[in-house]
Design a protein around this motif. Sequence first.
Motif, PDB file in Angstrom:
ATOM      1  N   PHE A  14      -4.544 -18.488  24.647  1.00  0.00           N
ATOM      2  CA  PHE A  14      -5.662 -18.876  25.512  1.00  0.00           C
ATOM      3  C   PHE A  14      -5.182 -19.162  26.929  1.00  0.00           C
ATOM      4  O   PHE A  14      -5.822 -18.777  27.912  1.00  0.00           O
ATOM      5  CB  PHE A  14      -6.372 -20.108  24.951  1.00  0.00           C
ATOM      6  N   GLY A  15      -4.057 -19.860  27.037  1.00  0.00           N
ATOM      7  CA  GLY A  15      -3.521 -20.165  28.361  1.00  0.00           C
ATOM      8  C   GLY A  15      -3.148 -18.902  29.117  1.00  0.00           C
ATOM      9  O   GLY A  15      -3.451 -18.758  30.312  1.00  0.00           O
ATOM     10  N   TRP A  16      -2.492 -17.967  28.411  1.00  0.00           N
ATOM     11  CA  TRP A  16      -2.135 -16.689  29.040  1.00  0.00           C
ATOM     12  C   TRP A  16      -3.390 -15.950  29.484  1.00  0.00           C
ATOM     13  O   TRP A  16      -3.461 -15.435  30.613  1.00  0.00           O
ATOM     14  CB  TRP A  16      -1.356 -15.801  28.052  1.00  0.00           C
ATOM     15  N   LEU A  17      -4.405 -15.892  28.616  1.00  0.00           N
ATOM     16  CA  LEU A  17      -5.612 -15.129  28.932  1.00  0.00           C
ATOM     17  C   LEU A  17      -6.353 -15.731  30.115  1.00  0.00           C
ATOM     18  O   LEU A  17      -6.830 -15.004  30.991  1.00  0.00           O
ATOM     19  CB  LEU A  17      -6.525 -15.062  27.700  1.00  0.00           C
ATOM     20  N   ASP A  18      -6.443 -17.051  30.174  1.00  0.00           N
ATOM     21  CA  ASP A  18      -7.106 -17.690  31.310  1.00  0.00           C
ATOM     22  C   ASP A  18      -6.406 -17.337  32.619  1.00  0.00           C
ATOM     23  O   ASP A  18      -7.058 -17.038  33.627  1.00  0.00           O
ATOM     24  CB  ASP A  18      -7.122 -19.212  31.136  1.00  0.00           C
ATOM     25  N   ARG A  19      -5.078 -17.377  32.604  1.00  0.00           N
ATOM     26  CA  ARG A  19      -4.331 -17.034  33.823  1.00  0.00           C
ATOM     27  C   ARG A  19      -4.487 -15.559  34.169  1.00  0.00           C
ATOM     28  O   ARG A  19      -4.692 -15.187  35.333  1.00  0.00           O
ATOM     29  CB  ARG A  19      -2.849 -17.374  33.648  1.00  0.00           C
ATOM     30  N   ALA A  20      -4.395 -14.697  33.162  1.00  0.00           N
ATOM     31  CA  ALA A  20      -4.463 -13.254  33.405  1.00  0.00           C
ATOM     32  C   ALA A  20      -5.834 -12.830  33.914  1.00  0.00           C
ATOM     33  O   ALA A  20      -5.946 -11.940  34.764  1.00  0.00           O
ATOM     34  CB  ALA A  20      -4.107 -12.501  32.124  1.00  0.00           C
ATOM     35  N   ARG A  21      -6.897 -13.458  33.403  1.00  0.00           N
ATOM     36  CA  ARG A  21      -8.249 -13.064  33.819  1.00  0.00           C
ATOM     37  C   ARG A  21      -8.645 -13.638  35.170  1.00  0.00           C
ATOM     38  O   ARG A  21      -9.637 -13.191  35.759  1.00  0.00           O
ATOM     39  CB  ARG A  21      -9.270 -13.534  32.771  1.00  0.00           C
ATOM     40  N   SER A  22      -7.887 -14.602  35.651  1.00  0.00           N
ATOM     41  CA  SER A  22      -8.303 -15.301  36.868  1.00  0.00           C
ATOM     42  C   SER A  22      -8.312 -14.393  38.098  1.00  0.00           C
ATOM     43  O   SER A  22      -9.021 -14.674  39.061  1.00  0.00           O
ATOM     44  CB  SER A  22      -7.399 -16.507  37.130  1.00  0.00           C
ATOM     45  N   THR A  23      -7.546 -13.312  38.072  1.00  0.00           N
ATOM     46  CA  THR A  23      -7.483 -12.422  39.232  1.00  0.00           C
ATOM     47  C   THR A  23      -8.284 -11.131  39.034  1.00  0.00           C
ATOM     48  O   THR A  23      -8.286 -10.273  39.911  1.00  0.00           O
ATOM     49  CB  THR A  23      -6.028 -12.063  39.557  1.00  0.00           C
ATOM     50  N   VAL A  24      -8.948 -11.002  37.884  1.00  0.00           N
ATOM     51  CA  VAL A  24      -9.748  -9.797  37.625  1.00  0.00           C
ATOM     52  C   VAL A  24     -11.015  -9.845  38.471  1.00  0.00           C
ATOM     53  O   VAL A  24     -11.682 -10.875  38.550  1.00  0.00           O
ATOM     54  CB  VAL A  24     -10.103  -9.682  36.131  1.00  0.00           C
ATOM     55  N   VAL A  25     -11.340  -8.724  39.105  1.00  0.00           N
ATOM     56  CA  VAL A  25     -12.555  -8.611  39.917  1.00  0.00           C
ATOM     57  C   VAL A  25     -13.520  -7.694  39.167  1.00  0.00           C
ATOM     58  O   VAL A  25     -13.210  -6.529  38.906  1.00  0.00           O
ATOM     59  CB  VAL A  25     -12.252  -8.029  41.308  1.00  0.00           C
ATOM     60  N   TYR A  26     -14.683  -8.234  38.821  1.00  0.00           N
ATOM     61  CA  TYR A  26     -15.649  -7.482  38.009  1.00  0.00           C
ATOM     62  C   TYR A  26     -16.681  -6.776  38.875  1.00  0.00           C
ATOM     63  O   TYR A  26     -17.127  -7.315  39.895  1.00  0.00           O
ATOM     64  CB  TYR A  26     -16.361  -8.425  37.034  1.00  0.00           C
ATOM     65  N   SER A  27     -17.074  -5.596  38.429  1.00  0.00           N
ATOM     66  CA  SER A  27     -18.161  -4.885  39.089  1.00  0.00           C
ATOM     67  C   SER A  27     -19.489  -5.515  38.697  1.00  0.00           C
ATOM     68  O   SER A  27     -19.603  -6.204  37.675  1.00  0.00           O
ATOM     69  CB  SER A  27     -18.151  -3.407  38.669  1.00  0.00           C
ATOM     70  N   HIS A  28     -20.497  -5.255  39.515  1.00  0.00           N
ATOM     71  CA  HIS A  28     -21.829  -5.780  39.224  1.00  0.00           C
ATOM     72  C   HIS A  28     -22.288  -5.291  37.857  1.00  0.00           C
ATOM     73  O   HIS A  28     -22.189  -4.104  37.532  1.00  0.00           O
ATOM     74  CB  HIS A  28     -22.819  -5.318  40.288  1.00  0.00           C
ATOM     75  N   GLY A  29     -22.790  -6.219  37.045  1.00  0.00           N
ATOM     76  CA  GLY A  29     -23.238  -5.867  35.705  1.00  0.00           C
ATOM     77  C   GLY A  29     -22.174  -6.015  34.649  1.00  0.00           C
ATOM     78  O   GLY A  29     -22.443  -5.825  33.458  1.00  0.00           O
ATOM     79  N   HIS A  30     -20.955  -6.359  35.073  1.00  0.00           N
ATOM     80  CA  HIS A  30     -19.848  -6.508  34.126  1.00  0.00           C
ATOM     81  C   HIS A  30     -19.220  -7.901  34.198  1.00  0.00           C
ATOM     82  O   HIS A  30     -18.146  -8.122  33.646  1.00  0.00           O
ATOM     83  CB  HIS A  30     -18.772  -5.451  34.402  1.00  0.00           C
ATOM     84  N   GLU A  31     -19.906  -8.838  34.841  1.00  0.00           N
ATOM     85  CA  GLU A  31     -19.360 -10.183  34.971  1.00  0.00           C
ATOM     86  C   GLU A  31     -19.241 -10.838  33.590  1.00  0.00           C
ATOM     87  O   GLU A  31     -19.821 -10.388  32.611  1.00  0.00           O
ATOM     88  CB  GLU A  31     -20.271 -11.035  35.859  1.00  0.00           C
ATOM     89  N   HIS A  32     -18.501 -11.948  33.543  1.00  0.00           N
ATOM     90  CA  HIS A  32     -18.384 -12.689  32.288  1.00  0.00           C
ATOM     91  C   HIS A  32     -19.778 -13.128  31.843  1.00  0.00           C
ATOM     92  O   HIS A  32     -20.595 -13.538  32.673  1.00  0.00           O
ATOM     93  CB  HIS A  32     -17.478 -13.911  32.482  1.00  0.00           C
TER      94      HIS A  32
END
Length: 213
Positions: free
Chosen positions: A182-200
């Motif tokens: 979980f800690g790794w995933l939170d850090r890894a996802r923090s810099t992902v930029v999502y396109s419109h319609g694909h947000e969390h």
Amino acid sequence: MTPEHAALIDGEPLPTARVNAFLEAPAGHHEHAPARRQPEAPSLARQRRRWATQVIVTDELARRACADRGLKVPEEASPLSVLAVAETDVADLGSIVAAALAHSPAARTLLAALEAEQTVPETAVRDYYDLNRDRFLTPEALRQGVDPFGETTAPEDLLPYDTARDGIARELRRAAGRRAFFGWLDRARSTVVYSHGHEHPGDPSHPDHEHRH
């Protein structure tokens, strides 16, 4: 108009086609996605796409993490399929992470590596045994309704520590591995930029958001 990429990971596009392929996999694979109905409400369809994007993003991030660590990821005959996800895993991990682990050999490989790295102190194992005596009653003590925390509990009412120790250590190591994942995933996802319609799905910046993991 659907964007060509669902997200940017370290500036590299994650093709929308990968999300579409996951969404179009045979029915029954996505048991813990937001419920599908016929006809599907537009808001639910949008949330399903966002949910699927998180699964595919997690897979891609795990692939990269495995490559960085020199971990070999096993091949799968049907990479789009999601194996059966246990309800307990959904409860413990959340639907997105549980589905990502079922879908992604890379995520499972990374989780196994993180779990293997965990060190469980002997004191933690002993503390767990002492604080959870109800889990170590013998079958006979259970039949007799022995109170594991009562003053009259006899040593023979409990499994010996040496017998229970290895199982406790495995359980604590597994839990620590999941926390590390979980800690790794939170850090890894923090810099992902999502396109419109694909947000969390839980992103409050869009009107359909809901707090799902």
